[in-house]
Design a protein around this motif. Structure first.
Motif, short mmCIF file in Angstrom:
data_model
loop_
_atom_site.label_atom_id
_atom_site.label_comp_id
_atom_site.label_asym_id
_atom_site.label_seq_id
_atom_site.Cartn_x
_atom_site.Cartn_y
_atom_site.Cartn_z
N SER A 178 0.85 -1.18 0.00
CA SER A 178 0.00 0.00 0.00
C SER A 178 0.89 1.24 0.00
N GLY A 179 0.46 2.28 -0.68
CA GLY A 179 1.18 3.54 -0.68
C GLY A 179 2.38 3.56 -1.61
N GLU A 180 3.05 4.72 -1.63
CA GLU A 180 4.24 4.92 -2.47
C GLU A 180 5.25 5.75 -1.69
N GLY A 181 6.51 5.60 -2.04
CA GLY A 181 7.57 6.40 -1.43
C GLY A 181 7.59 6.24 0.08
N GLU A 182 7.56 7.37 0.81
CA GLU A 182 7.61 7.35 2.28
C GLU A 182 6.40 6.68 2.91
N THR A 183 5.29 6.61 2.17
CA THR A 183 4.08 6.00 2.74
C THR A 183 3.94 4.53 2.34
N ARG A 184 4.92 3.99 1.64
CA ARG A 184 4.85 2.59 1.18
C ARG A 184 4.95 1.63 2.36
N LEU A 185 4.03 0.68 2.38
CA LEU A 185 4.02 -0.40 3.36
C LEU A 185 4.00 -1.71 2.59
N ASP A 186 4.94 -2.61 2.89
CA ASP A 186 4.97 -3.94 2.30
C ASP A 186 4.88 -4.95 3.43
N VAL A 187 4.03 -5.95 3.26
CA VAL A 187 3.85 -6.96 4.30
C VAL A 187 3.90 -8.36 3.72
N GLU A 217 2.81 -11.78 10.75
CA GLU A 217 2.99 -10.80 9.69
C GLU A 217 4.25 -9.99 9.95
N THR A 218 5.06 -9.85 8.91
CA THR A 218 6.19 -8.92 8.96
C THR A 218 5.86 -7.77 8.03
N GLN A 219 6.39 -6.60 8.38
CA GLN A 219 6.09 -5.39 7.63
C GLN A 219 7.36 -4.58 7.42
N ARG A 220 7.40 -3.94 6.26
CA ARG A 220 8.53 -3.09 5.90
C ARG A 220 8.02 -1.72 5.50
N GLY A 221 8.80 -0.68 5.83
CA GLY A 221 8.46 0.68 5.43
C GLY A 221 8.18 1.57 6.63
N PRO A 224 5.46 3.33 7.50
CA PRO A 224 4.24 3.05 8.26
C PRO A 224 4.42 1.85 9.21
N ALA A 225 5.25 0.88 8.82
CA ALA A 225 5.52 -0.27 9.70
C ALA A 225 6.25 0.16 10.96
N GLU A 226 7.20 1.09 10.81
CA GLU A 226 7.90 1.62 11.99
C GLU A 226 6.92 2.28 12.95
N GLU A 227 5.99 3.06 12.39
CA GLU A 227 5.00 3.73 13.22
C GLU A 227 4.09 2.72 13.92
#
Length: 170
Positions: free
Chosen positions: A102-111, A131-135, A137-140
């Motif tokens: 979801s999202g692009e650039g700084e808002t991109r979230l990959d799970v 679930e693992t998440q990258r990006g 939004p995942a840090e937040e």
């Protein structure tokens, strides 16, 4: 007990966020649970944090390896592709997993969201979702308290078990 198979780049501990939830319940089997998990259009009936599910490329209504689908969860519109699909069978756990983004650039979230549904001795079933998440939004999400991923996935598991019990009673 079995464990989740992780693709490169999504191994827990090497991503920005990780959530793990599990239940073991008596009186249900993998066969009772699998149809509810395997058919995304059924998710909103037992998990309120899923909506607007649709498949791409004339696929569906059930998941299968390579199937592309869309849904909304945790406020994110998520495009997904099923990258692991093994229905449960005698002595073999069911496995389903998808890459979602979801999202692009700084808002991109990959799970990578994976499920394991496994019969245990004594008429019990084990349902594990991780679930693992990258990006960013995942840090937040990782720093949010209470943890929305842990709590949301527990709601998903609890709803799945309740729906499977209701289906078995019907």
């Amino acid at each position: 007990m079995n464990s989740i198979s992780w693709p490169d780049g999504y191994v827990p501990g090497f991503t920005e966020n990780f959530a793990s939830n599990e239940v073991i319940v008596a009186g249900l089997s993998a066969a009772d649970v699998w149809p509810l998990l395997n058919t995304p259009s059924r998710w909103p009936s037992y998990y309120v944090n899923s909506a607007n599910i649709r498949f791409h490329d004339d696929k569906g209504p059930q998941l299968e390896r390579g199937a592309r689908f869309y849904f909304e969860t945790f406020g994110f519109p998520v495009e997904s592709q099923c990258n692991e699909y093994v229905p449960p069978s005698a002595g073999q756990p069911g496995r389903v997993a998808w890459h979602g983004w979801s999202g692009e650039g700084e808002t991109r979230l990959d799970v990578h969201h994976a499920w394991l549904v496994e019969d245990l001795p004594g008429g019990r079933v084990r349902i594990l979702t991780q679930e693992t998440q990258r990006g960013k939004p995942a840090e937040e999400l990782h720093h949010a308290k209470p943890n929305p991923m842990i709590n949301g996935h527990q709601d998903w598991l609890d709803g799945l078990v309740a729906a499977a019990r209701a289906g078995k009673s019907a």
